[in-house]
Design an enzyme around this catalytic site. Structure first.
Site, short mmCIF file in Angstrom:
data_model
loop_
_atom_site.label_atom_id
_atom_site.label_comp_id
_atom_site.label_asym_id
_atom_site.label_seq_id
_atom_site.Cartn_x
_atom_site.Cartn_y
_atom_site.Cartn_z
N ASN A 106 0.88 -1.15 0.11
CA ASN A 106 -0.49 0.00 -0.30
C ASN A 106 0.81 0.78 -0.24
O ASN A 106 1.96 1.06 0.66
CB ASN A 106 -0.85 0.00 1.00
CG ASN A 106 -0.51 0.55 2.52
OD1 ASN A 106 0.08 1.75 2.16
ND2 ASN A 106 0.36 -0.04 3.29
N PHE A 110 -2.05 8.01 4.84
CA PHE A 110 -2.94 8.29 5.60
C PHE A 110 -3.83 8.96 4.91
O PHE A 110 -4.81 10.25 5.58
CB PHE A 110 -1.84 9.44 6.28
CG PHE A 110 -1.08 8.82 7.70
CD1 PHE A 110 -1.21 7.41 7.82
CD2 PHE A 110 0.04 9.68 7.69
CE1 PHE A 110 -0.24 7.42 8.53
CE2 PHE A 110 1.03 9.47 8.88
CZ PHE A 110 0.68 7.66 9.48
N SER A 169 4.58 5.27 9.08
CA SER A 169 4.51 4.76 7.44
C SER A 169 5.52 5.40 6.79
O SER A 169 6.00 6.48 6.71
CB SER A 169 3.22 5.92 7.74
OG SER A 169 2.85 5.13 6.49
N ASN A 171 4.49 6.08 3.78
CA ASN A 171 4.24 6.90 2.37
C ASN A 171 3.97 7.80 2.87
O ASN A 171 2.67 8.46 1.98
CB ASN A 171 2.63 6.08 2.33
CG ASN A 171 2.65 4.71 2.12
OD1 ASN A 171 3.62 4.14 1.11
ND2 ASN A 171 2.17 3.24 3.07
N THR A 172 3.93 8.80 3.64
CA THR A 172 4.29 10.32 3.78
C THR A 172 5.64 10.94 4.09
O THR A 172 6.47 10.59 5.04
CB THR A 172 3.89 10.23 4.79
OG1 THR A 172 2.03 10.24 4.72
CG2 THR A 172 3.83 12.32 5.46
N LYS A 204 4.38 3.32 17.68
CA LYS A 204 4.90 2.45 16.40
C LYS A 204 6.32 2.62 15.66
O LYS A 204 6.14 4.09 14.83
CB LYS A 204 3.63 2.50 15.42
CG LYS A 204 3.08 1.50 14.26
CD LYS A 204 1.94 1.23 13.89
CE LYS A 204 2.26 0.09 13.10
NZ LYS A 204 0.35 -0.79 12.03
N ASN A 233 5.66 -1.97 11.60
CA ASN A 233 5.06 -1.61 10.33
C ASN A 233 5.28 -2.30 9.72
O ASN A 233 6.12 -3.15 9.64
CB ASN A 233 5.06 0.46 10.94
CG ASN A 233 4.01 0.84 9.76
OD1 ASN A 233 3.00 0.69 8.68
ND2 ASN A 233 3.44 1.75 10.85
#
Length: 342
Positions: A106, A110, A169, A171-172, A204, A233
């Site tokens: 993915n 967010f 994450s 993805n940011t 996390k 994660n």
């Protein structure tokens, strides 16, 4: 039942299938969580968990179906990631099934409707039904991401059984930089100042860490009063994969993450010497997977990607399997097995 429905679900692209699943869960009649064997009861940071098997953040991003997931047999549910302001996330397509690898990639970024919208739902939940944690993040375009986390702690703390600070994450852009030394200390100081008394805060972390990172993160977490670490994660690394979408950018989760996540859990257990409670995530799809994490030092486990391949009854099956393992080995409580790996 899920084995029969899965081919139909898999005809939809992954994100559309997920939204359809959330919509279907919202239509289910309310039912109370099942009763678990008392041997599965455990406690972290003053919270009692009837089962150590929880739902990881990412499934219920906007806190729409927490009660339904508790009713399906999760011992606790973590909603989010929620950011102060709504955001669309990254361009689509951004969610991919890797069926042959039992994995997911993915790069959602967010995507959520913001903390204010979630507050309206969380305010009316029946807190007697089970533990619901809230995973908080920073907006992609924020000028001050540390301020975003502090705002999230203040906004969501009154409604959460615990808060999970998500700085892991992939993805940011730049978010994982908050795991670095000085920025992590500054972030955790801001979180500590903003937190409410009696609301545990978990951190996390990513699985993509360098030697020495584990000790540094543990020390900063302990010094700042963080109550537990969630390990870990999704990963940017790429073990050998065979599925069609293997080359897609984003965070990898599911079965290929299993070994890496277990290794990282062991590293954090060693770094903390058992002083910091650990919650394991990544590649957990069976009672045996959960048992391995518990013996490696996890008090709780979380899953998400495995639901795509094994269906909504998985949490209950894992809990039942853990009970069977305890009985077979003559261990009175799941907490007695934590960190017993040799």
């Amino acid at each position: 039942m899920y084995r029969l429905l899965r081919p139909l679900v898999f005809r939809l692209d992954a994100e559309r299938a997920h939204r359809a699943t959330i919509a279907a869960l919202k239509l289910l009649p309310r039912r109370r969580p099942p009763s678990f064997d008392g041997a599965l009861t455990t406690s972290i940071a003053g919270l009692g968990f009837p089962s150590p098997v929880g739902l990881a953040a990412g499934f219920d991003k906007d806190s729409e179906v927490a009660a339904a997931m508790l009713g399906l047999g999760f011992g606790f549910v973590e909603v989010g990631t929620l950011t102060p302001c709504p955001q669309d996330g990254n361009p689509k397509p951004r969610l991919f099934r890797l069926v042959e690898d039992q994995a997911v990639i993915n790069r959602l970024g967010f995507n959520n409707r913001g903390q204010t919208a979630a507050i309206e739902r969380l305010a009316f939940r029946d807190r007697s039904r089970g533990v619901v944690g809230v995973n908080i993040g920073a907006n992609k375009d924020s000028a001050d991401r540390i301020a975003d986390y502090a705002a999230g702690v203040r906004a969501m703390g009154p409604l959460a059984d615990y808060l999970a600070v998500n700085i892991s994450s992939p993805n940011t852009p730049g978010l994982r930089d908050l795991q670095a030394g000085g920025e992590l200390i500054e972030l955790l100081a801001a979180v500590s100042e903003a937190r409410l008394p009696g609301v545990p805060v978990f951190l996390k972390v990513a699985p993509d860490l360098a030697p020495g990172d584990h000790e540094r993160i543990v020390r900063a977490a302990i010094d700042s009063g963080i109550d537990a670490l969630i390990v870990a994660n999704t990963t940017l690394s790429r073990p050998p994969l065979v599925a069609r979408h293997a080359a897609e950018a984003g965070g990898l989760s599911g079965a290929p993450l299993r070994s890496l996540a277990l290794d990282q859990l062991r590293a954090f257990r060693a770094a903390s010497g058992g002083q910091m409670p650990l919650i394991a995530a990544g590649g957990i799809a069976s009672a045996e997977d959960a048992w391995a994490r518990i013996r490696a030092g996890a008090s709780l486990v979380q899953l998400y990607s495995a639901l795509v391949y094994h269906g909504p009854g998985l949490a209950r099956r894992i809990a039942t399997g853990l009970t069977d393992i305890l009985r077979r080995k003559g261990i009175p409580s799941i907490s007695d097995a934590v960190g017993t790996e040799r």
